[in-house]
Structure formats: C-alpha cells, structure tokens
Design a protein around this motif. Structure first.
Motif, PDB file in Angstrom:
ATOM      1  N   THR A 142       0.845  -1.198   0.000  1.00  0.00           N
ATOM      2  CA  THR A 142       0.000   0.000   0.000  1.00  0.00           C
ATOM      3  C   THR A 142       0.878   1.244   0.000  1.00  0.00           C
ATOM      4  N   GLU A 143       0.268   2.381  -0.324  1.00  0.00           N
ATOM      5  CA  GLU A 143       1.039   3.630  -0.282  1.00  0.00           C
ATOM      6  C   GLU A 143       1.600   3.832   1.119  1.00  0.00           C
ATOM      7  N   GLY A 144       2.875   4.107   1.204  1.00  0.00           N
ATOM      8  CA  GLY A 144       3.513   4.305   2.496  1.00  0.00           C
ATOM      9  C   GLY A 144       4.180   3.047   3.047  1.00  0.00           C
ATOM     10  N   ALA A 145       3.926   1.887   2.415  1.00  0.00           N
ATOM     11  CA  ALA A 145       4.591   0.653   2.872  1.00  0.00           C
ATOM     12  C   ALA A 145       6.092   0.808   2.700  1.00  0.00           C
ATOM     13  N   GLU A 146       6.846   0.319   3.693  1.00  0.00           N
ATOM     14  CA  GLU A 146       8.296   0.561   3.704  1.00  0.00           C
ATOM     15  C   GLU A 146       9.078  -0.716   3.902  1.00  0.00           C
ATOM     16  N   ARG A 147      10.325  -0.673   3.453  1.00  0.00           N
ATOM     17  CA  ARG A 147      11.265  -1.775   3.659  1.00  0.00           C
ATOM     18  C   ARG A 147      12.630  -1.147   3.913  1.00  0.00           C
ATOM     19  N   GLU A 148      13.375  -1.719   4.824  1.00  0.00           N
ATOM     20  CA  GLU A 148      14.714  -1.191   5.108  1.00  0.00           C
ATOM     21  C   GLU A 148      15.679  -2.348   5.345  1.00  0.00           C
ATOM     22  N   ILE A 149      16.865  -2.249   4.770  1.00  0.00           N
ATOM     23  CA  ILE A 149      17.924  -3.202   5.102  1.00  0.00           C
ATOM     24  C   ILE A 149      19.230  -2.436   5.286  1.00  0.00           C
ATOM     25  N   THR A 150      20.114  -2.988   6.082  1.00  0.00           N
ATOM     26  CA  THR A 150      21.418  -2.355   6.289  1.00  0.00           C
ATOM     27  C   THR A 150      22.503  -3.290   5.792  1.00  0.00           C
ATOM     28  N   MET A 151      23.363  -2.760   4.932  1.00  0.00           N
ATOM     29  CA  MET A 151      24.511  -3.502   4.424  1.00  0.00           C
ATOM     30  C   MET A 151      25.765  -2.855   5.008  1.00  0.00           C
ATOM     31  N   GLY A 152      26.856  -3.625   5.031  1.00  0.00           N
ATOM     32  CA  GLY A 152      28.087  -3.071   5.552  1.00  0.00           C
ATOM     33  C   GLY A 152      28.404  -3.623   6.918  1.00  0.00           C
ATOM     34  N   PRO A 153      29.434  -3.151   7.628  1.00  0.00           N
ATOM     35  CA  PRO A 153      30.360  -2.116   7.160  1.00  0.00           C
ATOM     36  C   PRO A 153      31.145  -2.551   5.911  1.00  0.00           C
ATOM     37  N   LEU A 154      31.285  -1.589   4.958  1.00  0.00           N
ATOM     38  CA  LEU A 154      31.952  -1.877   3.697  1.00  0.00           C
ATOM     39  C   LEU A 154      33.438  -2.147   3.914  1.00  0.00           C
ATOM     40  N   THR A 155      33.938  -3.108   3.147  1.00  0.00           N
ATOM     41  CA  THR A 155      35.375  -3.391   3.182  1.00  0.00           C
ATOM     42  C   THR A 155      35.929  -3.284   1.763  1.00  0.00           C
ATOM     43  N   ARG A 156      37.243  -3.139   1.662  1.00  0.00           N
ATOM     44  CA  ARG A 156      37.872  -3.130   0.337  1.00  0.00           C
ATOM     45  C   ARG A 156      37.626  -4.454  -0.371  1.00  0.00           C
ATOM     46  N   THR A 157      37.494  -5.525   0.411  1.00  0.00           N
ATOM     47  CA  THR A 157      37.184  -6.826  -0.191  1.00  0.00           C
ATOM     48  C   THR A 157      35.827  -6.785  -0.904  1.00  0.00           C
ATOM     49  N   ASP A 158      34.854  -6.070  -0.316  1.00  0.00           N
ATOM     50  CA  ASP A 158      33.553  -5.920  -0.993  1.00  0.00           C
ATOM     51  C   ASP A 158      33.733  -5.236  -2.351  1.00  0.00           C
ATOM     52  N   PHE A 159      34.608  -4.212  -2.399  1.00  0.00           N
ATOM     53  CA  PHE A 159      34.809  -3.468  -3.659  1.00  0.00           C
ATOM     54  C   PHE A 159      35.464  -4.377  -4.698  1.00  0.00           C
ATOM     55  N   VAL A 160      36.456  -5.167  -4.234  1.00  0.00           N
ATOM     56  CA  VAL A 160      37.195  -6.026  -5.163  1.00  0.00           C
ATOM     57  C   VAL A 160      36.290  -7.146  -5.689  1.00  0.00           C
ATOM     58  N   ARG A 161      35.482  -7.717  -4.783  1.00  0.00           N
ATOM     59  CA  ARG A 161      34.566  -8.779  -5.206  1.00  0.00           C
ATOM     60  C   ARG A 161      33.569  -8.214  -6.232  1.00  0.00           C
ATOM     61  N   PHE A 162      33.093  -7.009  -5.994  1.00  0.00           N
ATOM     62  CA  PHE A 162      32.147  -6.410  -6.937  1.00  0.00           C
ATOM     63  C   PHE A 162      32.841  -6.045  -8.253  1.00  0.00           C
ATOM     64  N   ALA A 163      34.099  -5.603  -8.173  1.00  0.00           N
ATOM     65  CA  ALA A 163      34.839  -5.291  -9.405  1.00  0.00           C
ATOM     66  C   ALA A 163      34.929  -6.536 -10.287  1.00  0.00           C
ATOM     67  N   GLY A 164      35.228  -7.687  -9.652  1.00  0.00           N
ATOM     68  CA  GLY A 164      35.296  -8.928 -10.414  1.00  0.00           C
ATOM     69  C   GLY A 164      33.952  -9.291 -11.018  1.00  0.00           C
ATOM     70  N   ALA A 165      32.880  -9.027 -10.267  1.00  0.00           N
ATOM     71  CA  ALA A 165      31.544  -9.408 -10.734  1.00  0.00           C
ATOM     72  C   ALA A 165      31.048  -8.490 -11.842  1.00  0.00           C
ATOM     73  N   ASN A 166      31.344  -7.196 -11.759  1.00  0.00           N
ATOM     74  CA  ASN A 166      30.755  -6.276 -12.750  1.00  0.00           C
ATOM     75  C   ASN A 166      31.777  -5.679 -13.704  1.00  0.00           C
ATOM     76  N   GLY A 167      33.064  -5.909 -13.435  1.00  0.00           N
ATOM     77  CA  GLY A 167      34.074  -5.471 -14.401  1.00  0.00           C
ATOM     78  C   GLY A 167      34.527  -4.039 -14.238  1.00  0.00           C
TER      79      GLY A 167
END
Lengths: 143, 156
Positions: A14-39
């Motif tokens: 319905t209008e106003g329905a919400e969802r929230e998630i928290t990711m992180g804390p970010l690490t350089r490993t997250d950036f490197v893994r994503f670089a490999g996945a998306n180029g």
C-alpha cells in the motif's frame, strides 16, 4: 547457500509501505569482489595509492555497488522479475567502514499496460544519515 | 573540453553480452542477494524462469576501461574528472542465463551546465538497447556521466 525469500503481496504494498535493510560495514574486499563481478576495475575502487593521487583520501565503493544493494532490497521485496524501471542517482561516495542503509517506500499504486503496478522511491544513506544514492522504481508485483 | 556536436551521430560497434550462470551467481553474491532464483536452477524454474535470473543491475554498457565499445575515451573526457551521475534501466523481458544479447551504445545527449560552485560541467548520456537472439528488446540501460569543472575531490 541461498535461503528462500518471500515477496510482499499486492495487498501489502500500500502507499507508504516501507522496507529497510542495512549492508556493511563496507570493506575493500567488498569493492574487489564487486569489481570482479561487474568489471569496474577503475583503480579508485581498489588501489589506495591511485585514489590518493586522484585526490581522494582512500579508495571508495563503486556507485553500482550501492545501486546494486538498492536493487537487492527492491527485488527481494516486490519480486525479482517485477521491476519495470529502475533509476539510480549517485550523491556521495561510500568509504571503507561505512554502513549502507537502504530504505524503500511505495509512493503510488496504479495500472499500466494491463498490470497492477507500484511506484517506489528509495534511498541509501550512510551511518551519519548522508545520502549516498536516491533511486526510483516501478514494479508489477506478482502476488 | 569543448562540446563536440558530432558525437550524437557517431556509431559505436555492436557488442555481444552472453549471460552465464556462474557470472549471475558471482554478481548476486557480491551484492548479498539471498534469493535462490539467482543461484539455484530448480528454484528459478519453479518461479517460472527458464534458467537463473540475472539481478536488476546485471547488464553492462561497456567493459571498463578503454574498451572499443566505450565511447568515453574517444570523446576526450578527462577520466580523473569523470563521475557516474546516474544509471537507469528499463526492463522489457526477464534476463536469464543462456541468453545472448547484442547491444550498441549511442550517445543520446551531451550538454553543458554551470556548476553550483562555478565552472562548467558536462553531462553525457549513453544509452544501450539490449536485444536477444530473436531481435526482441530485453533491456534499455542509460548511463549519465559527468565531467566536473575540477577533479571530483575539490568540488566536494
């Protein structure tokens, strides 16, 4: 291994329905893994020496990493094949150690092309509340 | 750099985008996705897809950096002053493993704007239409790149 995910039903979106998630804390490993996945091997996202020479204090996340996190909250909420449009605007960089708090809200229910659709506004902010990205999506939930 | 009005007419070579199961799983894992439709073929089929479903931000408009499909190096923009401002997707058909897409990059807009802190900023929008083997439209992606008046750090 992946767990099962239950999507919100049309009646719950319905209008106003919400969802929230928290990711992180970010690490350089997250950036490197994503670089490999998306180029995206822009060295600003994994090479601190290069990032400093570009004028940044350290390497930082690819914008599409945070954009992908918002994609995750949407597809795991309304269903993975339900998205019809998705737009991401990048505001500020996310740094190692940052939290990425993704929030999404239904702002409109409507019909288009014979489908029941919802319009969703989303945002990712860091632990200080600074906006990292703003996003807009339309979706045709299945349920 | 000055705006080059001829970029809007330039054609960049078509490229192939093969959608592979392993790449979908790797991409989904990098984003912390938990939905089995990205990992488990049986779960994807049970949900009505022919194979593993690609996450919403999976398509790539070009291979970073200096790829021949990437229009940016040909336009003379300074990579150290370049920011990814916006990314947009339109979804026309589910994107699943095994599909082979073809895409072509087109520059749909290139404009100058006065920066809030002075100096000129350049906004360029690159659009890619991805079609499947039958020529049907699967996705449209639009990427807005910004060349800032000064290196990004100094304009923060």
């Amino acid at each position: 291994m992946a767990q099962s995910v239950s999507y919100a039903k049309w009646d719950e979106l319905t209008e106003g329905a919400e969802r929230e998630i928290t990711m992180g804390p970010l690490t350089r490993t997250d950036f490197v893994r994503f670089a490999g996945a998306n180029g995206d091997f822009n060295p600003n996202h994994h090479d601190d020496t290069y990032a400093v020479s570009s004028g940044f204090p350290t390497s930082f996340a690819q914008g599409m990493l945070q954009g992908g996190y918002v994609g995750k909250i949407l597809s795991e909420w309304v269903g993975p094949g339900a998205l019809r449009t998705f737009r991401i605007r990048f505001s500020t960089q996310a740094w190692p150690g940052d939290m990425v708090i993704c929030k999404a809200m239904v702002v409109r229910r409507y019909e288009e092309d014979g489908e029941r659709r919802v319009e969703i506004e989303a945002e990712a902010v860091n632990q200080d509340g600074a906006s990292l990205i703003k996003a807009h999506a339309t979706a045709a939930p299945r349920g | 750099m000055p705006l080059d009005p001829t970029v809007l007419e330039r054609e960049f070579p078509e490229f192939e985008f093969n959608v592979e199961r392993g790449k979908i799983r790797e991409f989904a894992m990098a984003l912390g996705l938990k939905d089995p439709v990205h990992f488990d073929v049986e779960a994807a089929r049970a949900a009505g897809y022919d194979d593993l479903l690609a996450p919403p931000t999976f398509t790539r408009q070009f291979w970073h950096e200096n790829d021949e499909n990437d229009p940016m190096p040909h336009l003379g923009y300074d990579p150290k002053r370049r920011l990814h401002g916006e990314q947009e997707f339109e979804y026309h058909k589910p994107l699943v493993a095994g599909m082979s897409l073809r895409g072509r990059n087109v520059i749909v807009s290139n404009r100058e704007k006065e920066g809030r802190r002075g100096g000129k900023m350049i906004f360029v929008v690159i659009e890619t239409r991805f079609v499947d083997e039958g020529g049907e439209l699967v996705q449209v992606a639009r990427r807005t790149l910004i060349e800032t008046a000064a290196p990004p750090k100094e304009s923060e």
